[in-house]
Design an enzyme around this catalytic site. Sequence first.
Site, PDB file in Angstrom:
ATOM      1  N   PHE A 167       0.722  -1.345   0.137  1.00 19.52           N
ATOM      2  CA  PHE A 167      -0.134  -0.149  -0.178  1.00 19.52           C
ATOM      3  C   PHE A 167       0.579   1.392   0.101  1.00 19.52           C
ATOM      4  O   PHE A 167       0.249   2.402  -0.572  1.00 19.52           O
ATOM      5  CB  PHE A 167      -0.922   0.093   1.370  1.00 19.52           C
ATOM      6  CG  PHE A 167      -2.008  -1.000   1.498  1.00 19.52           C
ATOM      7  CD1 PHE A 167      -3.152  -0.865   0.701  1.00 19.52           C
ATOM      8  CD2 PHE A 167      -1.424  -2.267   2.156  1.00 19.52           C
ATOM      9  CE1 PHE A 167      -4.018  -1.837   0.903  1.00 19.52           C
ATOM     10  CE2 PHE A 167      -2.514  -3.166   2.111  1.00 19.52           C
ATOM     11  CZ  PHE A 167      -3.776  -2.982   1.633  1.00 19.52           C
ATOM     12  N   TYR A 179       1.099  10.841 -10.720  1.00 20.20           N
ATOM     13  CA  TYR A 179       0.724   9.707  -9.840  1.00 20.20           C
ATOM     14  C   TYR A 179       0.276   8.630 -10.532  1.00 20.20           C
ATOM     15  O   TYR A 179       0.633   7.358 -10.348  1.00 20.20           O
ATOM     16  CB  TYR A 179      -0.395  10.234  -8.903  1.00 20.20           C
ATOM     17  CG  TYR A 179      -1.242   9.209  -8.024  1.00 20.20           C
ATOM     18  CD1 TYR A 179      -0.427   8.754  -6.937  1.00 20.20           C
ATOM     19  CD2 TYR A 179      -2.392   8.879  -8.281  1.00 20.20           C
ATOM     20  CE1 TYR A 179      -1.152   7.544  -6.275  1.00 20.20           C
ATOM     21  CE2 TYR A 179      -2.998   8.070  -7.759  1.00 20.20           C
ATOM     22  CZ  TYR A 179      -2.368   7.314  -6.465  1.00 20.20           C
ATOM     23  OH  TYR A 179      -3.319   6.319  -5.922  1.00 20.20           O
TER      24      TYR A 179
END
Length: 320
Positions: free
Chosen positions: A70, A138
């Site tokens: 994550f 991103y």
Amino acid sequence: MKLLVTGGAGYVGSVCAARLVEAGHEVVVLDDLSTGHSDAVPDGCRFVEGDIAEVAGSVLSEGFDGVLHFAAKSLVGESMQEPGKYWYGNVVTSLRLLDAMREHGVPKLVFSSTAATYGEPEQVPIQETAATRPTNTYGATKLAIDNAITSYAAAHGLAAASLRYFNVAGAYGRFGERHAVETHLIPIVLQVAAGQREQVQIYGDDWPTEDGTCVRDYIHVVDLADAHLLSLQQAVSGEHRIYNLGSGTGFSVKQVIDACRKVTGHPIPALVASRRSGDPATLVASSDRARNELGWQPERADLVGIVQDAWDFAQARQEV
Ligand code: UDP
């Protein structure tokens, strides 16, 4: 299983780590606390504070059955202003993790990917077969990692899944969204209800949608966490599977604000502002593949319920 959860002190990572512990797994959390919080690491997890690129090898040398990855930089605006932070922080770090997994024979990986890998969609709902044309750094870094995982799975027999999240929201008890820089709609609107902000800005009401505001697919963080468990259990050596995860229903910014008014009883003043650059008008997931292949089903898709959980979390945090 013995599992390493990178970013387990962050929002989605902490909820997932908590669910894994409840399911009886042995969980080690690795987090550098750059955006996470040590008190968000669930009870029952061992916590290692450190930079993945530096310590993944030594941690994984203990022997693990899988990694849930994550940890990432995830602010779209920042990724455009400081791309190096994202290319190094997301891509290089993930390559180091992949190499450490290979070196120590860790067989399974579940990776947090994103709907931002698709960019502006040609068709909605978005399927996994859609073109990947990220519109920000991103999304580009997450797509690069997805591509690296595909190669590692094919060449080295890794069993992998990338989960492409749509708009994650809600909370799980004491685990929820606590960003120092908050950019997400639901927590921002709830900050107004909590008296921490004067008003919410609606980024444009002239979009080609029913009420003119952007439409997004909000998925409850617990439904999302549960998809991680299923994809981990079902991962197959040599394969990299990609799944979109959303509830499959779109809600406009105005509908979200109305749901927040309903839950909090606060009038929540809203002001229409200019569009935010890089925002697509509508993003809704097709999660048919996750439903059909994983047997996953979003159980908490009700927007008011999602907001209620986020609000309960925000109020409890105010008392801390
Ligand atoms: N949004 C908004 N005001 C805010 C924050 C977000 O109008 O203060 C809008 C944003 O333009 C987008 C939607 O809410 O259409 C969801 O934004 P968020 O940043 O939560 O998630 P994103 O879809 O960008 O990943």
